[in-house]
Scaffold this motif. Structure first.
Motif, PDB file in Angstrom:
ATOM      1  N   TYR A   1       0.826  -1.204   0.000  1.00 14.51           N
ATOM      2  CA  TYR A   1       0.000   0.000   0.000  1.00 14.51           C
ATOM      3  C   TYR A   1       0.864   1.259   0.000  1.00 14.51           C
ATOM      4  CZ  TYR A   1      -3.266   3.546   1.685  1.00 14.51           C
ATOM      5  OH  TYR A   1      -4.003   4.687   1.817  1.00 14.51           O
ATOM      6  N   TYR A   2       1.886   1.304   0.846  1.00 17.99           N
ATOM      7  CA  TYR A   2       2.753   2.485   0.908  1.00 17.99           C
ATOM      8  C   TYR A   2       3.600   2.623  -0.350  1.00 17.99           C
ATOM      9  CZ  TYR A   2       1.397   3.414   5.697  1.00 17.99           C
ATOM     10  OH  TYR A   2       0.677   3.724   6.829  1.00 17.99           O
TER      11      TYR A   2
ATOM     12  N   ILE B   1       2.710   1.744  -3.396  1.00 20.86           N
ATOM     13  CA  ILE B   1       1.814   2.281  -4.432  1.00 20.86           C
ATOM     14  C   ILE B   1       1.575   3.760  -4.203  1.00 20.86           C
ATOM     15  CG2 ILE B   1      -0.556   2.173  -5.309  1.00 20.86           C
ATOM     16  CD1 ILE B   1      -0.497  -0.832  -4.824  1.00 20.86           C
ATOM     17  N   ARG B   2       1.419   4.156  -2.975  1.00 21.17           N
ATOM     18  CA  ARG B   2       1.222   5.587  -2.660  1.00 21.17           C
ATOM     19  C   ARG B   2       2.424   6.421  -3.035  1.00 21.17           C
ATOM     20  NH1 ARG B   2      -1.192   7.565   2.914  1.00 21.17           N
ATOM     21  NH2 ARG B   2      -1.856   9.447   1.865  1.00 21.17           N
ATOM     22  N   ILE B   3       3.615   5.894  -2.793  1.00 18.12           N
ATOM     23  CA  ILE B   3       4.835   6.652  -3.065  1.00 18.12           C
ATOM     24  C   ILE B   3       5.062   6.759  -4.581  1.00 18.12           C
ATOM     25  CG2 ILE B   3       7.351   6.604  -2.873  1.00 18.12           C
ATOM     26  CD1 ILE B   3       6.981   5.312  -0.120  1.00 18.12           C
TER      27      ILE B   3
ATOM     28  N   ARG C   1       2.958   6.946  -7.013  1.00 21.18           N
ATOM     29  CA  ARG C   1       1.984   7.781  -7.719  1.00 21.18           C
ATOM     30  C   ARG C   1       2.524   9.115  -7.988  1.00 21.18           C
ATOM     31  NH1 ARG C   1      -4.091   7.249  -5.522  1.00 21.18           N
ATOM     32  NH2 ARG C   1      -4.328   5.071  -5.836  1.00 21.18           N
TER      33      ARG C   1
END
Length: 123
Positions: A116-117, A119-121, A123
């Motif tokens: 999850y982290y 994928i967030r980074i 983006r």
């Protein structure tokens, strides 16, 4: 002659609360009594108001106490349920198969958080 004036003054002062030009004149004691009656009535109204106010406060406190008692009872019930859940969790964790299940669940959650982290980074 001054003696006569003094006597007439003392007589008029003595009978001053009598008739005055054909009518009764209100004495100062009647005025004071009337003021006292008004003050007593006002005080009685204030005491009645304060009594009603204290009764309302008493009712409010009683209702709050009942509410707090119910909340306390519900908290005791919740504490019992949570205690039972913790006891079951301890039993599962003490067994080897339970440890494996917990470790597997922990790895799964950690992997999910890492992905999850990332994928967030990105983006």
């Amino acid at each position: 002659m001054s003696y006569r004036r003094d006597i007439s003054r003392s007589k008029s002062a003595l009978f001053d609360d009598g008739l005055e030009e054909g009518g009764l004149r209100a004495s100062s004691s009647y005025s004071h009594e009337h003021n006292n009656d008004k003050a007593v009535d006002s005080l009685q109204d204030r005491v009645s108001f304060l009594k009603k106010l204290t009764d309302d406060i008493h009712e409010e406190v009683e209702s709050h106490n009942r509410l707090l008692d119910r909340m306390g009872n519900k908290m005791d019930i919740s504490r019992g349920v949570l205690s039972g859940t913790m006891d079951r969790f301890k039993m599962v964790f003490e067994k080897k198969s339970g440890r494996r299940t917990c470790v597997l669940a922990g790895v799964f959650i950690a992997s999910f958080l890492v992905i999850y982290y990332l994928i967030r980074i990105l983006r």
